[in-house]
Design a protein around this motif. Structure first.
Motif, mmCIF file in Angstrom:
data_model
loop_
_atom_site.group_PDB
_atom_site.id
_atom_site.type_symbol
_atom_site.label_atom_id
_atom_site.label_comp_id
_atom_site.label_asym_id
_atom_site.label_seq_id
_atom_site.Cartn_x
_atom_site.Cartn_y
_atom_site.Cartn_z
ATOM 1 N N PRO A 68 33.202 -17.882 -7.710
ATOM 2 C CA PRO A 68 34.656 -18.023 -7.512
ATOM 3 C C PRO A 68 35.325 -18.938 -8.534
ATOM 4 N N VAL A 69 34.583 -19.962 -8.998
ATOM 5 C CA VAL A 69 35.158 -20.865 -10.021
ATOM 6 C C VAL A 69 35.313 -20.093 -11.328
ATOM 7 N N MET A 70 34.280 -19.342 -11.692
ATOM 8 C CA MET A 70 34.339 -18.559 -12.936
ATOM 9 C C MET A 70 35.520 -17.582 -12.869
ATOM 10 N N LEU A 71 35.647 -16.891 -11.748
ATOM 11 C CA LEU A 71 36.708 -15.879 -11.608
ATOM 12 C C LEU A 71 38.090 -16.528 -11.618
ATOM 13 N N ALA B 97 29.587 -19.416 -16.792
ATOM 14 C CA ALA B 97 28.216 -18.929 -16.536
ATOM 15 C C ALA B 97 27.214 -20.028 -16.910
ATOM 16 N N VAL B 98 27.606 -21.245 -16.566
ATOM 17 C CA VAL B 98 26.721 -22.394 -16.810
ATOM 18 C C VAL B 98 26.330 -23.020 -15.471
ATOM 19 N N GLY B 99 26.267 -22.170 -14.432
ATOM 20 C CA GLY B 99 25.823 -22.664 -13.119
ATOM 21 C C GLY B 99 26.947 -22.849 -12.116
ATOM 22 N N GLU B 100 28.198 -22.623 -12.551
ATOM 23 C CA GLU B 100 29.309 -22.788 -11.599
ATOM 24 C C GLU B 100 29.316 -21.619 -10.619
ATOM 25 N N PRO B 101 29.843 -21.834 -9.398
ATOM 26 C CA PRO B 101 29.912 -20.733 -8.436
ATOM 27 C C PRO B 101 30.791 -19.605 -8.986
#
Ligand SMILES: CCOC(=O)Nc1nc2cc3nc(NC)[nH]c3cc2c(=O)[nH]1
Length: 373
Positions: free
Chosen positions: A225-228, A219-223
């Motif tokens: 789908p990357v977080m998931l 939750a630092v600006g990544e999309p």
């Protein structure tokens, strides 16, 4: 009332879990959303209201409280629960993330972080040991290890070195935390957007046998789908019978998708901060009350809500308050937003118990997409 810290898994639905964290100061029903009470206050809310909305735990920020009013002062005044009149569980962050995002002139080394206060310029040294000491002085029930949240994008070797530093700090924090009955210290999984590093971090922290595990560095600006994808890698590598906390997340959609991947606890400034900026979260999606289209709309935000802020005030009035910069505008919208987030969590807990999370998630997404008819 228990004198220990216990996590019970009550039901599962796929990778999603319905659980309970029982602590001396109360029980946390998971999946749980923790309202952010940065400087010992959930902005624009009375603590009784926060409790009445169903919050079992709030978050306090070590960085802010150590700078003002000071950890020793809060301890002299009986600790944060007494000071802020919140007798239920409190989770405090270690301050690392806030130092890197708020402080001036910060330096990070093996020792810890050194920084100048953004309030009065005083230089502070925060070692892993000092971070745990501060959280203990505040009386925190769930204390977080000092960690480094590496900014993305970053080279793999930078992410690896940072993740390994956080692991060494986790060990030092565990030693500094010692044995505080009824309290817990959580480790923080790092590793950026690299699945292998994420798994290494999760497995090494699992080896420390901590009471719970946070997933940081997201939750630092990544999309999304990357977080998931990181959650798909990390959750299976964490112990089944310990709580998992995803830091700084998120929108209602983020939360639903993260619960479906095995996350139990969340914190995010979104509902409170957005409320102060005129934004309402509802089951029909987001409504920006600054928008002139609401100027003569006599409908409430949600006539079926049991929150007075959502049910009893017209959008026209809320629009007026927001445009006029009236304090009541931020108060009512914060009340609405926290109410919506807690009702979202209650709905998720019920759906997991009933084994119908997939259908519930689809119905939620449909409501948000339908927008505000
Ligand atoms: C709440 C505990 O925080 C810490 O002690 N460290 C930490 N905090 C984070 C907060 C975050 N908020 C966001 N997005 C809004 N991402 C975050 C990451 C961390 C983190 O890696 N590490």
């Amino acid at each position: 009332m228990t004198q220990s810290f216990q996590f019970s898994l009550l039901a599962t639905d796929g990778a999603a879990r319905r659980g309970e964290v029982s602590m001396p100061r109360g029980t946390i029903r998971t999946p749980a959303f923790m309202p952010v009470g940065t400087a010992g206050t959930v902005k624009a809310m009375y603590m009784d209201q926060v409790r009445d909305l169903g919050a079992d735990i709030i978050l306090g920020n070590t960085y802010h409280l150590m700078l003002r009013p000071g950890a020793e002062r809060v301890a002299r005044l009986g600790g944060l629960h007494e000071f802020a009149r919140w007798p239920h569980p409190i989770l405090t962050d270690s301050g690392g993330f806030q130092v890197m995002s708020l402080a001036q002139l910060r330096k990070l080394s093996e020792k810890g972080v050194t920084f100048k206060s953004h309030i009065d310029g005083v230089v502070h040294e925060m070692s892993p040991e000092r971070s745990i000491e501060i959280q203990g002085l505040l009386g925190s029930d769930i204390q977080m290890q000092l960690d480094e949240c590496v900014a993305l994008p970053a080279e793999r070797d930078v992410i690896e070195r940072s993740m390994e530093l956080s692991l060494r700090w986790a060990d030092r924090c565990k030693i500094a935390f010692g044995d505080q009955p009824g309290r817990a210290m959580f480790g923080i999984v790092q590793g950026g957007d690299d699945e292998a590093l994420r798994v290494r971090s999760a497995e090494a922290l699992t080896g420390l046998d901590l009471k719970g595990y946070a997933v940081g560095g997201l939750a630092v600006g990544e999309p999304q789908p990357v977080m998931l994808a990181m959650l798909d890698a990390v959750c299976p590598a964490l112990p089944q019978h310990k709580p998992r906390y995803l830091m700084g997340v998120g929108t209602p959609d983020d939360i639903v998708k993260s619960v479906q991947r095995g996350i139990d606890m969340f914190d995010c400034v979104m509902p409170t901060r957005a409320g102060r900026h005129g934004l309402a979260y509802t089951r029909h999606g987001k409504i920006n009350l600054r928008n002139a289209r609401h100027a003569e709309d006599s409908r409430p935000l949600d006539a079926e809500s049991d929150c007075p802020a959502a049910r009893d005030y017209s959008r026209a009035y809320l629009h007026h308050l927001v445009k006029a910069g009236e304090a009541l505008g931020g108060m009512l919208l914060t009340w609405n937003n926290l109410s919506y987030y807690q009702s979202l969590m209650q709905g998720l807990r019920d759906a997991i118990e009933a084994g119908r999370l997939a259908d519930h998630a689809a119905a939620l997404a449909e409501g948000w997409a339908r927008g505000d008819l």
